[in-house]
Design an enzyme around this catalytic site. Sequence first.
Site, PDB file in Angstrom:
ATOM      1  N   ASN A   1     107.663  57.680  76.178  1.00 41.91           N
ATOM      2  CA  ASN A   1     107.629  56.463  75.350  1.00 41.91           C
ATOM      3  C   ASN A   1     107.589  56.864  73.879  1.00 41.91           C
ATOM      4  O   ASN A   1     107.625  58.043  73.548  1.00 41.91           O
ATOM      5  CB  ASN A   1     106.428  55.590  75.738  1.00 41.91           C
ATOM      6  CG  ASN A   1     105.133  56.342  75.568  1.00 41.91           C
ATOM      7  OD1 ASN A   1     104.767  56.719  74.458  1.00 41.91           O
ATOM      8  ND2 ASN A   1     104.441  56.593  76.676  1.00 41.91           N
TER       9      ASN A   1
ATOM     10  N   ASP B   1     102.718  54.860  83.015  1.00 41.97           N
ATOM     11  CA  ASP B   1     102.102  54.207  84.175  1.00 41.97           C
ATOM     12  C   ASP B   1     102.747  54.674  85.480  1.00 41.97           C
ATOM     13  O   ASP B   1     102.136  54.604  86.537  1.00 41.97           O
ATOM     14  CB  ASP B   1     102.254  52.682  84.064  1.00 41.97           C
ATOM     15  CG  ASP B   1     101.311  52.124  83.000  1.00 41.97           C
ATOM     16  OD1 ASP B   1     100.193  52.652  82.883  1.00 41.97           O
ATOM     17  OD2 ASP B   1     101.708  51.185  82.280  1.00 41.97           O
TER      18      ASP B   1
ATOM     19  N   LYS C   1     118.908  70.386  87.914  1.00 39.33           N
ATOM     20  CA  LYS C   1     119.434  69.309  87.068  1.00 39.33           C
ATOM     21  C   LYS C   1     120.305  68.362  87.916  1.00 39.33           C
ATOM     22  O   LYS C   1     121.185  68.829  88.651  1.00 39.33           O
ATOM     23  CB  LYS C   1     120.268  69.925  85.940  1.00 39.33           C
ATOM     24  CG  LYS C   1     120.749  68.914  84.945  1.00 39.33           C
ATOM     25  CD  LYS C   1     121.557  69.562  83.845  1.00 39.33           C
ATOM     26  CE  LYS C   1     122.263  68.478  83.069  1.00 39.33           C
ATOM     27  NZ  LYS C   1     123.504  68.917  82.507  1.00 39.33           N
TER      28      LYS C   1
ATOM     29  N   PHE D   1      92.516  51.359  74.699  1.00 44.90           N
ATOM     30  CA  PHE D   1      93.485  50.659  73.864  1.00 44.90           C
ATOM     31  C   PHE D   1      94.253  49.698  74.765  1.00 44.90           C
ATOM     32  O   PHE D   1      94.319  49.892  75.983  1.00 44.90           O
ATOM     33  CB  PHE D   1      94.472  51.651  73.230  1.00 44.90           C
ATOM     34  CG  PHE D   1      94.027  52.160  71.883  1.00 44.90           C
ATOM     35  CD1 PHE D   1      92.920  52.977  71.762  1.00 44.90           C
ATOM     36  CD2 PHE D   1      94.725  51.818  70.724  1.00 44.90           C
ATOM     37  CE1 PHE D   1      92.501  53.448  70.527  1.00 44.90           C
ATOM     38  CE2 PHE D   1      94.329  52.283  69.482  1.00 44.90           C
ATOM     39  CZ  PHE D   1      93.212  53.092  69.378  1.00 44.90           C
TER      40      PHE D   1
ATOM     41  N   LYS E   1      91.535  44.186  80.371  1.00 42.13           N
ATOM     42  CA  LYS E   1      91.372  45.648  80.458  1.00 42.13           C
ATOM     43  C   LYS E   1      89.912  46.043  80.222  1.00 42.13           C
ATOM     44  O   LYS E   1      89.389  46.958  80.864  1.00 42.13           O
ATOM     45  CB  LYS E   1      92.301  46.346  79.464  1.00 42.13           C
ATOM     46  CG  LYS E   1      93.735  46.346  79.976  1.00 42.13           C
ATOM     47  CD  LYS E   1      94.775  46.935  79.062  1.00 42.13           C
ATOM     48  CE  LYS E   1      96.146  46.796  79.742  1.00 42.13           C
ATOM     49  NZ  LYS E   1      97.283  46.969  78.918  1.00 42.13           N
TER      50      LYS E   1
ATOM     51  N   LYS F   1      88.381  47.846  83.500  1.00 36.88           N
ATOM     52  CA  LYS F   1      88.250  49.312  83.342  1.00 36.88           C
ATOM     53  C   LYS F   1      86.882  49.711  82.801  1.00 36.88           C
ATOM     54  O   LYS F   1      86.675  50.856  82.415  1.00 36.88           O
ATOM     55  CB  LYS F   1      89.377  49.825  82.458  1.00 36.88           C
ATOM     56  CG  LYS F   1      90.725  49.474  83.093  1.00 36.88           C
ATOM     57  CD  LYS F   1      91.917  50.039  82.409  1.00 36.88           C
ATOM     58  CE  LYS F   1      93.158  49.433  83.057  1.00 36.88           C
ATOM     59  NZ  LYS F   1      94.240  50.352  83.219  1.00 36.88           N
TER      60      LYS F   1
HETATM   61  O1  PMT Z   1     100.843  57.194  68.880  1.00 35.16           O
HETATM   62  P1  PMT Z   1     101.274  56.198  67.827  1.00 35.16           P
HETATM   63  O2  PMT Z   1     102.748  56.300  67.520  1.00 35.16           O
HETATM   64  O3  PMT Z   1     100.417  56.277  66.603  1.00 35.16           O
HETATM   65  O4  PMT Z   1     101.086  54.726  68.404  1.00 35.16           O
HETATM   66  C1  PMT Z   1      99.811  54.237  68.681  1.00 35.16           C
HETATM   67  C2  PMT Z   1      99.751  53.473  70.024  1.00 35.16           C
HETATM   68  C3  PMT Z   1     100.580  52.201  69.926  1.00 35.16           C
HETATM   69  C4  PMT Z   1     100.285  54.351  71.157  1.00 35.16           C
HETATM   70  C5  PMT Z   1      98.232  53.166  70.274  1.00 35.16           C
HETATM   71  O5  PMT Z   1      97.751  52.331  69.242  1.00 35.16           O
HETATM   72  C6  PMT Z   1      98.029  52.495  71.610  1.00 35.16           C
HETATM   73  O6  PMT Z   1      98.153  51.303  71.785  1.00 35.16           O
HETATM   74  N1  PMT Z   1      97.689  53.324  72.658  1.00 35.16           N
HETATM   75  C7  PMT Z   1      97.563  52.883  74.056  1.00 35.16           C
HETATM   76  C8  PMT Z   1      98.922  52.767  74.679  1.00 35.16           C
HETATM   77  C9  PMT Z   1      98.855  52.324  76.121  1.00 35.16           C
HETATM   78  O7  PMT Z   1      99.171  53.110  77.000  1.00 35.16           O
HETATM   79  O8  PMT Z   1      98.386  51.115  76.301  1.00 35.16           O
HETATM   80  P2  PMT Z   1      98.263  50.379  77.764  1.00 35.16           P
HETATM   81  O9  PMT Z   1      97.909  48.971  77.461  1.00 35.16           O
HETATM   82  O10 PMT Z   1      99.493  50.642  78.590  1.00 35.16           O
HETATM   83  O11 PMT Z   1      97.067  51.142  78.453  1.00 35.16           O
HETATM   84  C10 PMT Z   1      95.730  50.675  78.357  1.00 35.16           C
HETATM   85  C11 PMT Z   1      94.778  51.834  78.264  1.00 35.16           C
HETATM   86  O12 PMT Z   1      94.815  52.587  79.488  1.00 35.16           O
HETATM   87  C12 PMT Z   1      95.032  52.815  77.138  1.00 35.16           C
HETATM   88  O13 PMT Z   1      93.800  53.185  76.575  1.00 35.16           O
HETATM   89  C13 PMT Z   1      95.686  53.995  77.867  1.00 35.16           C
HETATM   90  O14 PMT Z   1      95.375  55.245  77.203  1.00 35.16           O
HETATM   91  C14 PMT Z   1      95.025  53.940  79.228  1.00 35.16           C
HETATM   92  N2  PMT Z   1      95.824  54.448  80.355  1.00 35.16           N
HETATM   93  C15 PMT Z   1      97.022  53.892  80.681  1.00 35.16           C
HETATM   94  C16 PMT Z   1      97.726  54.361  81.778  1.00 35.16           C
HETATM   95  C17 PMT Z   1      97.180  55.421  82.536  1.00 35.16           C
HETATM   96  N3  PMT Z   1      97.832  55.910  83.576  1.00 35.16           N
HETATM   97  N4  PMT Z   1      95.989  55.945  82.202  1.00 35.16           N
HETATM   98  C18 PMT Z   1      95.300  55.477  81.133  1.00 35.16           C
HETATM   99  O15 PMT Z   1      94.206  55.962  80.826  1.00 35.16           O
END
Ligand code: PMT
Length: 403
Positions: free
Chosen positions: A209, A278, A288, A322, A336, A340
């Site tokens: 991403n 995810d 490949k 986040f 969330k 979580k």
């Molecule tokens: O890196 P930058 O370019 O500065 O951009 C910042 C950002 C937009 C990436 C950052 O501000 C941000 O939003 N990070 C979280 C991105 C994310 O994966 O969000 P989510 O809503 O999909 O996930 C929710 C939370 O679960 C996040 O804290 C993520 O780290 C966590 N997660 C998600 C999937 C997974 N398999 N394991 C996790 O721990």
Amino acid sequence: MNILLGVGGGIAAYKAAELARLLVERHNRVQVIMTRAARQFIQPLTFAALTGQKVCTDLFPKSTSDDALASSIEHIRLAQDHEVLVVAPATADLLARFAHGLASDLLTTVYLAFTGRVVLAPAMNTHMWQHPATQANVQTLLSRGHEIVGPNEGPLACGMVGPGRMAEPEEIAEVVLAGTTVKDLAGETVLITAGPTEEPIDPVRFISNRSSGKMGYALAQAALARGARVILISGPVNLPPPRGVELVRVRTAEEMYRAVMEHLDEASIVIKAAAVADYRVAEPARQKIKKTALRLNLQLEPTPDILAEVGKRKGDRLLIGFAAETENLIAEARRKLDTKNCDMVVANFVGRDDVGFASDENEVTLVTRTGDVVPLGRASKLELAHKILDQVMRLRLVLHAGE
Ligand code: PMT
């Protein structure tokens, strides 16, 4: 804090504008002094607009008006009214004049009259930096207790690659403000995840991403400045790690999961800024994949949800997640937070180009376990990182008081 910013005549002078902006943004009063050579590279108006202060350029008054007496002692006033003198870029010529006590223009005269902290950010051609004359001057300046930031290695304006590049404005600002930042995170170990993950499709392709890591690295930098030990678990990014951080590099969600679990016991605060994939390809191809079929279907399976797993094993740690959303920001952040077991969720929209992924700025709203919704507005990721940490410390007090 009252800061004097001396700008020397080098191509890096344009970066001094960003330094001025960062210092002002962190609530400092910044007075800029430009050398004649600096004005060949950038206009005083740029600094005046950024700092809200008239830029000082001349040792002697331009006219014989009533201002003449005031101007004749301006260098003393400037030296007395400020706590830190930071010079960026500090050219070879400025380093030499500082080292030898020459007072040939306003900046070098102020330097001699100045009794506070001096921070110098050299920038010049590699051979000029390595010349024994410059190195001797640097030693003299260090022996006076001045702090030297950089220079860093990299491609230079002259076409060479080597030491000579001015340190980045954020790095200089962090050194300038290091002594003044309240060490409210001293004794804490903050585990931060940053950047994207890469999930292989075959040996040369992957799913990922747009995360640049900037948000997570800004949090690491802010936590370090506030006295924390910082473990930064980072996906693949193009950023230099903040000085003093314990960096663990990972590639996939699985690797990030293992690194987080390995370090969890050491952490008192966990902040999950990484954009973790995810889904991953269930069985990545060993070779490949050839372009033979008209359509190619990839079987995806979920990656481990690291945040949810930390939530289960949280103990008395503070857990900050986040939420990156394109709709229903606050409702999704609340969901969330609950599912979580987080103490706070930092919610940001990611459908825009000017904030969120990859940009230097972000716009976030904090949703906390205590029921607060705190919009932080738009700001640089470093400024937001400090505001997020302010809320973390407030939550620690409130949650502990309730126990
Ligand atoms: O890196 P930058 O370019 O500065 O951009 C910042 C950002 C937009 C990436 C950052 O501000 C941000 O939003 N990070 C979280 C991105 C994310 O994966 O969000 P989510 O809503 O999909 O996930 C929710 C939370 O679960 C996040 O804290 C993520 O780290 C966590 N997660 C998600 C999937 C997974 N398999 N394991 C996790 O721990």
